[in-house]
Design a protein around this motif. Structure first.
Motif, short mmCIF file in Angstrom:
data_model
loop_
_atom_site.label_atom_id
_atom_site.label_comp_id
_atom_site.label_asym_id
_atom_site.label_seq_id
_atom_site.Cartn_x
_atom_site.Cartn_y
_atom_site.Cartn_z
N THR A 1 0.56 -1.48 26.30
CA THR A 1 -0.22 -2.60 25.78
C THR A 1 0.49 -3.88 26.16
OG1 THR A 1 -1.02 -3.71 23.78
CG2 THR A 1 0.98 -2.39 23.57
N ARG A 2 -0.25 -4.96 26.27
CA ARG A 2 0.37 -6.26 26.56
C ARG A 2 0.82 -6.96 25.30
NH1 ARG A 2 -4.04 -9.18 30.16
NH2 ARG A 2 -5.35 -8.19 28.57
N SER A 3 0.44 -6.44 24.13
CA SER A 3 0.78 -7.08 22.87
C SER A 3 1.49 -6.09 21.95
CB SER A 3 -0.48 -7.61 22.17
OG SER A 3 -0.19 -8.07 20.87
N ARG A 4 2.66 -6.46 21.47
CA ARG A 4 3.42 -5.59 20.57
C ARG A 4 2.64 -5.29 19.30
NH1 ARG A 4 8.59 -4.52 21.18
NH2 ARG A 4 8.80 -6.27 22.65
N GLU A 5 1.73 -6.19 18.93
CA GLU A 5 0.94 -6.01 17.71
C GLU A 5 0.03 -4.80 17.79
OE1 GLU A 5 -1.15 -9.66 17.29
OE2 GLU A 5 0.62 -10.83 16.74
N ASN A 6 -0.27 -4.32 18.99
CA ASN A 6 -1.15 -3.17 19.14
C ASN A 6 -0.43 -1.84 19.04
OD1 ASN A 6 -3.46 -4.75 19.62
ND2 ASN A 6 -2.97 -4.94 21.79
N GLY A 7 0.87 -1.89 18.84
CA GLY A 7 1.66 -0.66 18.82
C GLY A 7 1.20 0.34 17.77
N THR A 8 0.97 -0.14 16.55
CA THR A 8 0.55 0.76 15.47
C THR A 8 -0.80 1.38 15.77
OG1 THR A 8 1.79 -0.55 13.85
CG2 THR A 8 0.07 0.90 13.00
N ASN B 1 -3.58 6.31 17.16
CA ASN B 1 -4.56 6.95 18.04
C ASN B 1 -4.01 8.21 18.68
OD1 ASN B 1 -7.23 6.81 19.39
ND2 ASN B 1 -6.02 6.50 21.25
N GLY B 2 -2.70 8.45 18.51
CA GLY B 2 -2.12 9.69 19.02
C GLY B 2 -1.05 9.55 20.06
N ALA B 3 -0.77 8.33 20.54
CA ALA B 3 0.26 8.15 21.57
C ALA B 3 1.63 8.56 21.03
CB ALA B 3 0.29 6.71 22.04
N ASP B 4 2.40 9.22 21.88
CA ASP B 4 3.77 9.60 21.50
C ASP B 4 4.73 8.44 21.66
OD1 ASP B 4 3.58 12.68 21.13
OD2 ASP B 4 2.55 12.30 23.02
N HIS B 5 4.49 7.61 22.66
CA HIS B 5 5.32 6.43 22.92
C HIS B 5 4.41 5.25 23.23
CE1 HIS B 5 8.79 9.15 23.36
NE2 HIS B 5 8.04 9.86 24.18
N VAL B 6 4.79 4.07 22.78
CA VAL B 6 4.07 2.84 23.11
C VAL B 6 5.05 1.89 23.78
CG1 VAL B 6 2.83 0.84 22.23
CG2 VAL B 6 2.41 3.11 21.24
N LEU B 7 4.68 1.37 24.94
CA LEU B 7 5.51 0.43 25.67
C LEU B 7 4.74 -0.86 25.90
CD1 LEU B 7 7.05 2.80 28.40
CD2 LEU B 7 8.04 2.14 26.19
N VAL B 8 5.42 -1.99 25.71
CA VAL B 8 4.81 -3.29 25.97
C VAL B 8 4.88 -3.58 27.46
CG1 VAL B 8 4.88 -5.76 25.47
CG2 VAL B 8 5.38 -4.11 23.66
#
Length: 324
Positions: free
Chosen positions: A174-181, A186-193
Motif C-alpha cells: 500500500t502507499r499509505s501506512r494507514e491502510n495496513g490494518t 483482509n488476510g494479508a500475512d505481511h503489509v509493506l508500504v
C-alpha cells in the motif's frame, strides 16, 4: 431507456444521461435488463481518451449483471440471471452504462444466486481478472509466497483472499501506512508500504525473493516487481493503476532478471469457465470470500461514481445500480 453516453473524452462530467430507444436483439445477440455493474480502470482510461480504438459517442461499461429480457432464438429464458463481461462491451459496441444492453450470447454467464444486485454487480470482471491472473497466468501453488503490488485495489483485496484460501503466504503493498490494518484484516500475512523500491523490503523478509508477483500498479513499478521474484518465479502484470501503458526504451535483457518469468493477464483474451464463476458466487454466499464495496451509486450519478474512482479513495469495488 436511460443511458450514460460519452461524447468526448475528458473528466467525469462528460457523461450525459439521455433517453435512448430500446436496442433490438437479432440473431445471437441477447437483450439484458441491466441491474448493476462495477466500474473498472479500463473505463477510466477510455473516458480520458487513452483507448484509441474506441469510437465516440459510446456507452461505456465492460461488465454487468442483470436478467434476460429478450433472446430472439429462445435459448435463454426471460428472467434468467446472467453476467456479462469483456468481449468488446463498452468498446466495440455499447456496454452496460444503461438500463438495457445488447450482448452476444457467448459472453453471457447464466448463474443462480440469492445475493443482492449490489454484491453481484461487483463480481464478474473482478473475479475473472483475479482468478485468471492467479491460476491461468501465475499458476499459483499451495505453500508459495505471493506479492500483490497494489493491495488496496478491489482486485488486490480479492486476490489476497483467494490466494490465502488456496494456501499461499501473501504480502500486500500500500502507499499509505494507514491502510495496513485494512490489509491485515483482509488476510494479508505481511503489509509493506510501497516506496517504489520494494525489492529491498521483500528480500528482507525472503532473501531469495518471492515465488509469484501480481503487479497491479503497472509499468512504473514493473521493473522493481521483477526484482522481487526469485529465480524461477513469475510476475504477472494485470493492472495499470498508474495509467501508463508503455515502457520507454524497453530493453528485455536489462529489464528482466535472468530466470524470472514475465507474463500478463488480459480478460479480453482469456476467459474463465462458467462453472468457476458459479462456484465463486457460492463461496461468497457461504461467507468464504468477503466482497468489499467501495461505493454504491445510481445510474444518474455516474459522474459522482467516476469522481470517486478518480480519487483512488474507494476501499473496494464501486458499483452502480440501474433500476432503483
Amino acid at each position: 431507456m436511460k443511458a450514460a453516453v460519452l461524447y468526448k473524452p475528458g473528466g467525469p462530467e462528460n457523461f450525459m444521461i439521455e433517453e435512448r430507444a430500446m436496442p433490438v436483439p437479432v440473431g445471437d445477440w441477447v437483450r439484458i435488463k441491466v441491474m448493476a455493474f462495477g466500474l473498472n480502470r479500463s473505463e477510466l482510461m477510455t473516458r480520458k481518451g487513452y483507448s484509441p480504438g474506441v469510437k465516440l459517442p459510446r456507452v461505456l461499461g465492460i461488465e454487468c449483471v442483470g436478467i434476460v429480457d429478450n433472446d430472439p432464438e429462445g435459448i435463454l429464458r426471460p428472467g434468467d440471471k446472467v453476467a456479462a463481461f469483456m468481449g468488446g462491451m463498452g468498446r466495440d459496441f455499447d456496454g452496460s452504462y444503461a438500463e438495457y444492453t445488447l450482448v452476444p450470447r457467448q459472453l453471457l454467464y447464466p448463474f443462480e444466486s440469492h445475493l443482492s444486485w449490489e454484491i453481484l454487480g461487483a463480481l464478474p470482471e473482478m473475479f475473472q481478472t483475479v482468478y485468471g491472473s492467479l491460476h491461468t497466468s501465475l499458476q499459483i501453488q499451495q505453500g508459495e509466497t505471493l506479492l500483490i503490488r497494489g493491495g488496496t485495489s478491489s482486485i488486490g483485496m480479492l486476490a489476497t483472499q483467494l490466494a490465502k484460501n488456496y494456501g499461499l503466504t501473501v504480502i500486500a503493498t500500500t502507499r499509505s501506512r494507514e491502510n495496513g490494518t485494512v490489509l491485515l484484516n483482509n488476510g494479508a500475512d505481511h503489509v509493506l508500504v510501497d516506496d517504489e523500491f520494494m525489492a529491498r523490503q521483500v528480500k528482507a523478509l525472503y532473501p531469495e525473493g518471492v515465488d509469484k508477483v501480481l503487479e497491479l500498479v503497472g509499468t512504473v513499478t514493473l521493473a522493481d516487481s521483477l526484482r522481487c521474484a526469485k529465480a524461477g518465479g513469475k510476475v504477472c502484470m494485470t493492472g495499470m493503476l498508474a495509467e501508463q501503458w508503455a515502457i520507454k526504451d524497453f530493453a528485455p535483457m536489462e529489464y528482466i532478471p535472468a530466470g524470472v518469468f514475465l507474463t500478463v493477464y488480459d480478460s479480453g483474451q482469456l476467459q474463465v469457465c462458467r462453472l468457476a464463476f458459479q462456484q465463486f458466487i457460492k463461496e461468497v454466499e457461504q461467507g468464504q470470500v468477503r466482497i468489499s464495496i467501495g461505493g454504491t451509486f445510481q445510474l444518474a450519478d455516474i459522474t459522482a461514481a467516476h469522481q470517486l474512482m478518480d480519487s483512488n479513495a474507494a476501499k473496494g469495488k464501486i458499483v452502480v445500480l440501474t433500476n432503483g
